[in-house]
Design an enzyme around this catalytic site. Structure first.
Site, PDB file in Angstrom:
ATOM      1  CE  LYS A   1      -3.866  -1.934   2.715  1.00 43.50           C
ATOM      2  NZ  LYS A   1      -4.931  -1.784   1.710  1.00 43.50           N
TER       3      LYS A   1
ATOM      4  NE  ARG B   1     -10.711 -10.005  -1.783  1.00 43.50           N
ATOM      5  CZ  ARG B   1     -11.006  -9.026  -2.627  1.00 43.50           C
ATOM      6  NH1 ARG B   1     -11.184  -9.279  -3.893  1.00 43.50           N
ATOM      7  NH2 ARG B   1     -11.127  -7.786  -2.184  1.00 43.50           N
TER       8      ARG B   1
HETATM    9  N1  BES Z   1      -7.968  -3.919   4.577  1.00 42.06           N
HETATM   10  C1  BES Z   1      -8.161  -3.502   3.242  1.00 42.06           C
HETATM   11  C2  BES Z   1      -9.469  -2.742   3.027  1.00 42.06           C
HETATM   12  C3  BES Z   1      -9.652  -1.438   3.745  1.00 42.06           C
HETATM   13  C4  BES Z   1      -9.503  -0.246   3.062  1.00 42.06           C
HETATM   14  C5  BES Z   1     -10.003  -1.396   5.079  1.00 42.06           C
HETATM   15  C6  BES Z   1      -9.692   0.956   3.712  1.00 42.06           C
HETATM   16  C7  BES Z   1     -10.187  -0.198   5.724  1.00 42.06           C
HETATM   17  C8  BES Z   1     -10.043   0.978   5.041  1.00 42.06           C
HETATM   18  C9  BES Z   1      -8.186  -4.722   2.315  1.00 42.06           C
HETATM   19  O1  BES Z   1      -7.383  -5.774   2.713  1.00 42.06           O
HETATM   20  C10 BES Z   1      -7.666  -4.271   0.986  1.00 42.06           C
HETATM   21  O2  BES Z   1      -6.539  -3.904   0.920  1.00 42.06           O
HETATM   22  N2  BES Z   1      -8.517  -4.330  -0.037  1.00 42.06           N
HETATM   23  C11 BES Z   1      -8.138  -3.951  -1.342  1.00 42.06           C
HETATM   24  C12 BES Z   1      -8.621  -5.022  -2.294  1.00 42.06           C
HETATM   25  C13 BES Z   1      -8.131  -4.844  -3.708  1.00 42.06           C
HETATM   26  C14 BES Z   1      -6.623  -5.058  -3.762  1.00 42.06           C
HETATM   27  C15 BES Z   1      -8.828  -5.807  -4.619  1.00 42.06           C
HETATM   28  C16 BES Z   1      -8.793  -2.615  -1.660  1.00 42.06           C
HETATM   29  O3  BES Z   1      -9.945  -2.410  -1.288  1.00 42.06           O
HETATM   30  O4  BES Z   1      -8.116  -1.773  -2.233  1.00 42.06           O
HETATM   31 MN    MN Z   2      -5.379  -5.585   2.019  1.00 47.06          MN
END
Ligand code: BES
Ligand code: MN
Ligand code: ZN
Length: 479
Positions: free
Chosen positions: A259, A333
């Site tokens: 990230k 997931r």
């Molecule tokens: N933990 C994150 C989602 C999240 C985002 C939680 C903002 C709280 C606040 C999750 O694991 C994630 O990174 N999701 C990705 C999925 C994508 C790579 C398909 C996302 O939502 O960007």
């Molecule tokens: Mn994630």
């Protein structure tokens, strides 16, 4: 915080601050009406004016809005407003004269919840108080009413305290709230209730069990060990066993698909689903609800390292389905898939999972509604109703064959993320549905509601979203 009901008259209430409600168009009743300052009081929701009638010493007149629009949710807001007034006078004991509108029980519970939740603070990592005494905290709430609201007040107390404990877990940094720490909290809950038992699997046992998703995501963290936590509550009754699953990623860097730095620190809250499930189980057991629960927390960090899961790696989930991991940041997931299958195998008759799963839900629904995705209309309706009663609102998103198509792999059964980035929240839900073993299932994506909603009784920071909804659902299923 302790809460109790009484039938005391206004003049006999001796709390640090006594709260009375005022509806739009009404004026304060005597003797409050003739105190200096009372003429500034209004029925506007969220307003408050503190006056000094003598007996009781200090009264806050809290605006409740229109009488016919008064709901438990408005009572929660009024409770939060009264708590702020109590804090302003450095008080510890609050009393409410129950407003005579709406259903007495739910309104009484909501006042207690709102005040209790608004009193949450997290300052255990502040040093150097310079010998100043710790700021006072809300210790007691008395609700005075001619109606018998004792049971409802006890419920409000349980909800607020459980919500605040979940918020405490959410607030803890990832170097404290590790998977092992969450496991120790689960053990503490089991020790506190005869009807609760706990089982904890470590890295080796997770791999040996065939939980390929949790094993893969945890490979990047060399010194923080994963845990698969299973809590059971045997409350009895004939409503069947409710399965609960809570995403418990104690820190989500994204892994190799890392990230951006800017708000990565916020990802300590990626265990919010697990925190809500843990504290809901504690509250449900404490209330002695007649329902059986099996709660599963897959817990790990998601770290990049030389041993981490790589984009393109293929894994095998607990039910044998294969997944190509195209994006290691779509880790939730993968661990939930194993946890759902495990939960089903542990005897759940229906499953509700809570997860901070997608950034997309924040774009779609903001911080007001969590997304609900379900394969079962009856369970979905129950979850929606529990959301309405608790103020933890959910909005149902669809499943459809065309969304399912997006999750199919080129070389595997499934792929964990699609390059197309279509319908991100539904994609994740469609993926999870492959692991529900034919059971009624409801998925709550709480990524937008777990933190920083700004709602009066939650403010900035953690909300414990889901704790109250799960308690409300369990009460419904136990009835
Ligand atoms: N933990 C994150 C989602 C999240 C985002 C939680 C903002 C709280 C606040 C999750 O694991 C994630 O990174 N999701 C990705 C999925 C994508 C790579 C398909 C996302 O939502 O960007
Ligand atoms: Mn994630
Ligand atoms: Zn995550």
């Amino acid at each position: 915080m302790k809460a109790y009901a009484s039938a005391a008259a206004l003049s006999d209430l001796d709390a640090d601050l006594v709260a009375v409600g005022l509806f739009e168009g009404d004026s304060p009743s005597e003797p409050l009406g003739s105190t200096a300052g009372a003429k500034d009081a209004s029925g506007d929701l969220k307003s408050s004016v503190t006056v000094y009638p003598g007996k009781p010493e200090r009264v806050v007149i809290v605006g409740l809005g229109a009488r016919e629009e008064f709901t438990p949710e408005r009572a929660r807001v009024a409770g939060a407003v009264s708590q702020r007034a109590l804090k302003a006078v450095k008080g510890e004991a609050l009393a409410w004269v129950l407003p005579d509108a709406g259903e007495p029980g739910p309104i009484a519970a909501a006042l207690v919840e709102g005040a209790g939740l608004a009193a949450f603070s997290f300052d255990e990592f502040r040093s150097g108080s310079d010998g100043e005494p710790a700021p006072p905290q809300l210790k007691t709430i008395e609700v005075s009413s001619a109606e018998d609201v004792a049971e409802a007040v006890r419920l409000g107390e349980a909800v607020a305290n459980a919500g605040n404990r979940a918020r405490y877990l959410q607030s803890l940094p990832a170097n404290v709230a590790t998977p092992a720490y969450l496991a120790s909290r689960a053990e503490e809950i089991a020790a506190a209730h005869d009807a609760v038992t706990v089982e904890v699997l470590d890295r080796e046992a997770i791999a040996a069990a065939g939980m390929g998703g949790l094993a893969a995501v945890s490979k990047g963290g060399e010194d923080v060990e994963p845990r698969l936590i299973t809590l059971r509550y045997a409350g009895g009754g004939d409503g069947g066993t409710l399965g609960l699953v809570g995403k418990s990623v104690t820190f989500d860097t994204g892994g190799i698909s890392i990230k951006p730095a800017a708000s990565m620190h916020e990802m300590k809250m990626d265990m919010s689903g697990g925190a809500a499930v843990l504290e809901a189980v504690d509250a449900i057991a404490g209330l002695g609800l007649t329902i059986d629960l099996v709660a599963v927390l897959p817990s790990t960090e998601n770290m990049p390292s030389g041993t981490a899961l790589k984009p393109g790696d293929v894994i095998t989930q607990l039910n044998g389905k294969t997944v190509e991991v195209t994006n290691t940041d779509a880790e939730g997931r993968l661990i939930l898939a194993d946890a759902l299958v495990h939960c089903a195998r542990q005897g759940a008759d229906r499953i509700v999972d809570l997860a901070t799963l997608t950034g997309a839900v924040l774009i779609g629904l903001g911080s007001t509604y969590a997304a609900l995705i379900s394969n079962d209309d009856e369970l979905a309706a129950k979850v929606e109703a529990a959301g309405e009663r608790s103020g933890e609102l959910v909005w149902r998103l669809p499943l459809h064959e065309e969304y399912k198509e997006l999750t199919k792999g080129e070389i595997t059964d499934l792929v964990n993320a699609s390059a197309q980035r279509k319908a991100g929240t539904i994609y994740a839900g469609s993926f999870l549905e492959e692991f529900t073993e034919g059971l009624p299932w409801a998925h709550l994506d709480i990524a937008g509601t777990a933190w920083d909603t700004g709602r009066e009784y939650w403010g900035k920071g953690p909300t414990g979203f889901g704790v109250h909804l799960l308690i409300a659902l369990a009460r419904d299923l136990a009835a």
